[in-house]
Design an enzyme around this catalytic site. Structure first.
Site, PDB file in Angstrom:
ATOM      1  CB  CYS A 141      -0.981   0.012   1.170  1.00 19.09           C
ATOM      2  SG  CYS A 141      -0.235  -0.233   2.784  1.00 19.09           S
ATOM      3  CG  HIS A 244      -4.774   0.932   3.825  1.00 14.67           C
ATOM      4  ND1 HIS A 244      -4.066   0.216   2.882  1.00 14.67           N
ATOM      5  CD2 HIS A 244      -5.746   1.606   3.142  1.00 14.67           C
ATOM      6  CE1 HIS A 244      -4.588   0.443   1.686  1.00 14.67           C
ATOM      7  NE2 HIS A 244      -5.594   1.285   1.820  1.00 14.67           N
TER       8      HIS A 244
END
Length: 450
Positions: A141, A244
């Site tokens: 990510c 994230h």
């Protein structure tokens, strides 16, 4: 965090149950050879704990979990071939703090802990002008967020490899674009440059654990979101979600949230030249923070900003020093009573010039080029005016040299942090604990603790 691809490998004998003999029958193993006995278990453990080689980092097919550290992103930008972009850490989103950053701000990368409210399917939005890639590999990510910003600024110099990748992936859909990103060894090797042996082991163990969950009977509850881990017993429903990265970027006159786990970009609003685009992204980021204000969740925010390269800063140092040298010569000839004791020592100290990778010849060439242009000192009406203008030139040269030195220092610090991130103490700790065990120290500690 990522979307996972379910892989299935059939390792059974393809000829099992067939009467036809194999064309190339397997040779029988030598019964006198005991391979298991030949394996030195201690040596095998030591080998598995040794620091990674560059070849192992480059060839490993996984992706390591990366911290939100500006230095890591700066090195990634450099290795990817992206010019004149630098990462800065933000501690506030107010206009005053953002105004202090080098302009323009190309995008924001926000790190937060995923929660149940984020695990919502988003309706697909039309965004043909936005380059957006889905995340299709675990732990990718950070790089996905970085590229989702960089690829949407066509004026940036992104280097030949990324330029070719951009052109190749522009016509395809985000999921396939993300798959190609994950499979591109050039990008993956740069992401994994910071890896340690333990990063590989933990990532591989996580893959194995998730694969085991995927093979569970259909009546069992599946994990709601990949990368999340359940806390406590199975009866509990509270989840520990992984961290994230998402990106916020202006494209055209609109601001988008680009989350690789979502099906499409999220358009947050439009902005005008009189209103900075960050003011559109600010409420969305603050809302995520307020949602977990009373929890133990932490956040981090990075900005991608314009940056002046060392080559440009070096040229500025050369030009400003040449301007001072030219002005000093003019004053010494036409206003001899003016004291020029504040003249930069770099003009007469070759060792100082070497700090900027410059020579006296470089300054002399620049002086000759400037002498053909108009001289502002010739327009000065009094010696005092000449001296004030000279001081202004000295100030400019001092600022240029300070900027160059700061950029060099930042680059050294970035490399130092990367070097520290790569250091692997597993082998040393194993040897230390082995020595303590041989001396009976660990046994004594276990007995005392029990």
């Amino acid at each position: 965090m990522t979307n996972w691809k379910k892989l299935s490998l059939n390792l059974k004998n393809p000829d099992a149950g067939m009467a036809t003999p194999r064309r190339n029958p397997k040779r029988k193993a030598n019964s006198d050879t005991n391979y298991t006995a030949d394996i030195d278990q201690d040596r095998l453990l030591e080998e598995s704990l040794k620091p990674l080689t560059e070849e192992e980092r480059a060839s490993w097919p996984g992706w390591i979990e990366l911290e939100s550290e500006p230095s890591f992103f700066n090195i990634m930008l450099q290795d990817l071939g992206i010019k004149d972009v630098k990462t800065h850490e933000l501690f506030s989103l107010d206009d005053e703090s953002l105004a202090l950053l080098p302009q323009p701000i190309y995008g924001l990368i926000f790190l937060f802990q995923y929660s149940a409210s984020d695990d919502v399917v988003r309706e697909k939005e039309e965004s043909k002008d936005v380059w957006f890639a889905n995340q299709t590999s675990v732990n990718a990510c950070a790089t996905v967020a970085l590229l989702n910003i960089i690829m949407n600024h066509k004026t940036l110099n992104i280097g030949p490899q990324l330029d070719a990748f951009y052109k190749e992936t522009l016509p395809i859909e985000p999921p396939l674009r993300g798959y190609k990103l994950s499979e591109y060894s050039f990008i993956r090797a740069i992401h994994n440059k910071f890896a340690r042996r333990m990063d590989h082991l933990l990532s591989d163990a996580s893959l194995q654990e998730e694969s085991t969950k995927r093979k569970a009977p259909k009546f069992r509850r599946k994990t709601p979101l990949l990368g999340m881990k359940r806390k406590g017993s199975r009866k509990k429903t509270n989840m520990q979600y992984a961290y994230h990265f998402v990106a916020y970027v202006p494209v055209g006159d609109a601001v988008y949230e680009l989350d690789g786990l979502k099906t499409s970009p999220l358009k947050l609003g439009q902005f005008t030249p009189s209103v900075p685009w960050t003011s559109i992204a600010r409420p969305q980021i603050q809302a995520r923070m307020l949602e977990h204000e009373e929890s133990e969740h932490s956040f981090n925010l990075l900005s991608l900003c314009s940056n002046t390269s060392l080559e440009t800063l070096r040229a500025k140092v050369c030009e400003t020093l040449a301007s001072v040298s030219l002005a000093s010569g003019y004053i010494k000839q036409n206003a001899k009573d003016i004291d020029l004791t504040n003249e930069p020592v770099e003009l007469h100290d070759f060792e100082k010039l070497a700090d900027f990778k410059l020579t006296k010849d470089d300054i002399d060439i620049s002086v000759q080029q400037l002498s053909t242009k108009s001289n502002d000192l010739e327009e000065a009406t009094t010696p005092d005016d000449s001296y004030i203008h000279w001081l202004h030139l000295v100030e400019n040269s001092t600022a240029a040299m300070a900027s160059y030195r700061q950029e060099v220092l930042d680059a050294v610090q970035d490399q130092h942090r990367v070097s520290n991130r790569q250091k692997d103490y597993g082998f040393a700790l194993h040897k230390w604990l082995s020595i303590l065990a041989d001396k009976g120290v660990l046994e004594g500690l276990v007995e005392s603790s029990s």
